[in-house]
Design a protein around this motif. Structure first.
Motif, PDB file in Angstrom:
ATOM      1  N   PRO A  57       0.898  -1.096  -0.073  1.00  0.00           N
ATOM      2  CA  PRO A  57       0.060   0.012   0.032  1.00  0.00           C
ATOM      3  C   PRO A  57       0.848   1.358  -0.100  1.00  0.00           C
ATOM      4  O   PRO A  57       0.328   2.270  -0.449  1.00  0.00           O
ATOM      5  CB  PRO A  57      -0.765  -0.192   1.302  1.00  0.00           C
ATOM      6  CG  PRO A  57      -0.858  -1.551   1.555  1.00  0.00           C
ATOM      7  CD  PRO A  57       0.298  -2.164   1.188  1.00  0.00           C
ATOM      8  N   GLU A  58       2.175   1.217   0.551  1.00  0.00           N
ATOM      9  CA  GLU A  58       2.882   2.391   0.454  1.00  0.00           C
ATOM     10  C   GLU A  58       3.111   2.953  -0.841  1.00  0.00           C
ATOM     11  O   GLU A  58       3.585   4.130  -1.079  1.00  0.00           O
ATOM     12  CB  GLU A  58       4.371   2.105   1.056  1.00  0.00           C
ATOM     13  CG  GLU A  58       5.272   1.066   0.180  1.00  0.00           C
ATOM     14  CD  GLU A  58       5.004  -0.285   0.477  1.00  0.00           C
ATOM     15  OE1 GLU A  58       5.631  -1.153  -0.255  1.00  0.00           O
ATOM     16  OE2 GLU A  58       4.036  -0.744   1.250  1.00  0.00           O
ATOM     17  N   ALA A  59       2.829   1.994  -2.078  1.00  0.00           N
ATOM     18  CA  ALA A  59       3.107   2.389  -3.578  1.00  0.00           C
ATOM     19  C   ALA A  59       1.588   3.223  -3.838  1.00  0.00           C
ATOM     20  O   ALA A  59       1.678   3.749  -5.006  1.00  0.00           O
ATOM     21  CB  ALA A  59       3.268   1.180  -4.260  1.00  0.00           C
ATOM     22  N   LEU A  60       0.682   3.525  -3.050  1.00  0.00           N
ATOM     23  CA  LEU A  60      -0.421   4.058  -3.723  1.00  0.00           C
ATOM     24  C   LEU A  60      -0.172   5.416  -4.173  1.00  0.00           C
ATOM     25  O   LEU A  60      -0.970   5.813  -5.070  1.00  0.00           O
ATOM     26  CB  LEU A  60      -1.584   4.006  -2.573  1.00  0.00           C
ATOM     27  CG  LEU A  60      -2.262   2.734  -2.258  1.00  0.00           C
ATOM     28  CD1 LEU A  60      -2.890   2.723  -0.824  1.00  0.00           C
ATOM     29  CD2 LEU A  60      -3.270   2.396  -3.287  1.00  0.00           C
ATOM     30  N   PRO A  61       0.577   6.440  -3.403  1.00  0.00           N
ATOM     31  CA  PRO A  61       0.763   7.602  -4.094  1.00  0.00           C
ATOM     32  C   PRO A  61       1.244   7.587  -5.608  1.00  0.00           C
ATOM     33  O   PRO A  61       0.410   8.248  -6.663  1.00  0.00           O
ATOM     34  CB  PRO A  61       1.680   8.130  -3.260  1.00  0.00           C
ATOM     35  CG  PRO A  61       1.678   7.734  -1.991  1.00  0.00           C
ATOM     36  CD  PRO A  61       1.075   6.163  -2.267  1.00  0.00           C
ATOM     37  N   GLU A  62       2.097   6.757  -5.794  1.00  0.00           N
ATOM     38  CA  GLU A  62       2.796   6.691  -6.925  1.00  0.00           C
ATOM     39  C   GLU A  62       1.590   5.975  -8.135  1.00  0.00           C
ATOM     40  O   GLU A  62       1.831   6.171  -9.310  1.00  0.00           O
ATOM     41  CB  GLU A  62       4.022   5.779  -7.278  1.00  0.00           C
ATOM     42  CG  GLU A  62       4.730   5.423  -8.418  1.00  0.00           C
ATOM     43  CD  GLU A  62       5.851   4.564  -8.158  1.00  0.00           C
ATOM     44  OE1 GLU A  62       6.526   4.309  -9.400  1.00  0.00           O
ATOM     45  OE2 GLU A  62       6.272   4.278  -7.032  1.00  0.00           O
ATOM     46  N   THR A  78      -9.516  -2.359  -3.341  1.00  0.00           N
ATOM     47  CA  THR A  78      -9.821  -3.534  -2.363  1.00  0.00           C
ATOM     48  C   THR A  78      -8.898  -3.781  -1.331  1.00  0.00           C
ATOM     49  O   THR A  78      -7.665  -3.145  -1.200  1.00  0.00           O
ATOM     50  CB  THR A  78     -10.295  -4.925  -3.132  1.00  0.00           C
ATOM     51  OG1 THR A  78     -10.957  -5.618  -2.152  1.00  0.00           O
ATOM     52  CG2 THR A  78      -9.241  -5.538  -3.948  1.00  0.00           C
ATOM     53  N   HIS A  79      -8.791  -4.945  -0.559  1.00  0.00           N
ATOM     54  CA  HIS A  79      -8.049  -5.417   0.485  1.00  0.00           C
ATOM     55  C   HIS A  79      -6.313  -5.144  -0.111  1.00  0.00           C
ATOM     56  O   HIS A  79      -6.293  -5.881  -1.217  1.00  0.00           O
ATOM     57  CB  HIS A  79      -8.236  -6.571   1.165  1.00  0.00           C
ATOM     58  CG  HIS A  79      -7.338  -7.109   1.853  1.00  0.00           C
ATOM     59  ND1 HIS A  79      -7.043  -6.783   3.448  1.00  0.00           N
ATOM     60  CD2 HIS A  79      -6.118  -8.072   1.891  1.00  0.00           C
ATOM     61  CE1 HIS A  79      -5.973  -7.299   4.042  1.00  0.00           C
ATOM     62  NE2 HIS A  79      -5.645  -8.241   3.098  1.00  0.00           N
ATOM     63  N   PRO A  80      -5.352  -4.622   0.515  1.00  0.00           N
ATOM     64  CA  PRO A  80      -5.541  -3.802   1.610  1.00  0.00           C
ATOM     65  C   PRO A  80      -5.456  -2.652   1.625  1.00  0.00           C
ATOM     66  O   PRO A  80      -4.772  -1.667   2.467  1.00  0.00           O
ATOM     67  CB  PRO A  80      -4.127  -4.569   2.318  1.00  0.00           C
ATOM     68  CG  PRO A  80      -3.274  -4.649   1.007  1.00  0.00           C
ATOM     69  CD  PRO A  80      -4.062  -5.141   0.107  1.00  0.00           C
TER      70      PRO A  80
END
Length: 301
Positions: A57-62, A78-80
């Motif tokens: 999830p740490e890659a979400l901004p990118e 969806t998860h997570p």
């Protein structure tokens, strides 16, 4: 204030995506693409599997930035990622803000707008699949992102007492407190934490399961089978497989049951409308979902 999605009359092309872990077999992409075809839209739906890409999830901004640059109209989540994505959004719909979870992100005019269609999806499925079900006391297992949405739906359906059980007790306490504040007009303390699951199950009308247990990756039962009884109704949100071990045991005992397929379809119905501005045919989407068959590996997005 939340902006409503507006689609230009000439806009018939949409690039969409699903972000989550272990989603390669999800039915969400083909459901959206088939309904797009039926509506005369050119709709392409991509799976963005964090597990397959070996990222978290740490890659979400990118990922959000990349989606905007490539012209995506929106993303299902969806998860997570349902809670992890919230800090990177510009706005939240009232439902998403109240629930603290997002499963649909509309990318419009340079803004990222988070919505939650899970709760409506569960509510519509429940009303159709378990009409007349007793709602005096309901036990819910799981209080994560999807669990928070389902708990909200249960309260709107009229549950008098909702009992939450989660391995993370503090998470369940947070959901209970938020629900009690939100629904105080119907009476205080209608939602509480389970301190004795066996005793709570004895007096419950129904059980709702909102954890990953029962998915192919997490096989098994979420509670001892001897806590089930014939008078209980049992609802599931896992839909891969449609018949989880819990539902199989509940049906063997004689319980009324509701699988996770309806929630999966109806959350997609509302997401499709938000993405395209076009109201989909929910009966057609439900038929297509059934045709797609079983064997995939995720709960409702």
């Amino acid at each position: 204030m939340i902006h409503q999605t507006k689609v230009h009359p000439g806009n018939s092309r949409f690039l969409l995506g699903l972000v989550g872990a272990g989603i390669q077999a999800s039915r969400t992409p083909p459901m959206h693409e088939r309904e797009g075809d039926e509506q005369g839209l050119r709709l392409m739906y991509q799976s963005i599997d964090l597990e397959h890409l070996a990222i978290g999830p740490e890659a979400l901004p990118e990922l959000l930035t990349a989606a905007e640059r490539m012209g995506f109209a929106g993303l299902n989540v969806t998860h997570p990622c349902k809670q992890a994505i919230i800090p990177y959004l510009d706005e939240l719909s009232p439902d998403a803000a109240a629930l603290g979870a997002v499963n649909t992100v509309v990318l419009s005019n340079g803004r990222r707008i988070g919505h939650n269609t899970d709760w409506w999806g569960f509510s519509e499925s429940f009303k159709r699949g378990l009409p007349g079900a007793g709602l005096s006391s309901v036990v819910q297992l799981g209080a994560g992102g999807a669990g928070a949405a389902v708990a909200h739906a249960l309260m709107t359906l009229g549950v008098r007492e909702l009992i939450l059980a989660d391995q993370d007790r503090s998470r369940a306490q947070d959901v209970a407190a938020a629900l009690n504040d939100r629904f105080e007009r119907f009476g205080v303390h209608r939602v509480r934490i389970s301190n004795d699951l066996k005793a709570d199950m004895v007096k419950a009308d129904g059980l709702v399961h909102c954890t990953p247990t029962g998915m192919d990756k997490y096989p098994g039962l979420p509670l001892p089978v001897d806590l089930l009884r014939q008078e209980l109704w049992v609802a599931e949100i896992v839909y891969f497989p449609l018949e989880t071990a819990l539902l199989r045991e509940a049906r063997r005992i004689g319980c009324r049951t509701l699988d996770g397929g309806g929630m999966a379809v109806f959350q997609a119905v509302e997401a499709f409308r938000l993405f395209t501005g076009v109201k989909p045919d929910h009966e057609r989407m439900l038929r297509h979902f059934i045709q797609l068959g079983s064997g995939a590996k995720e709960a409702a997005t």
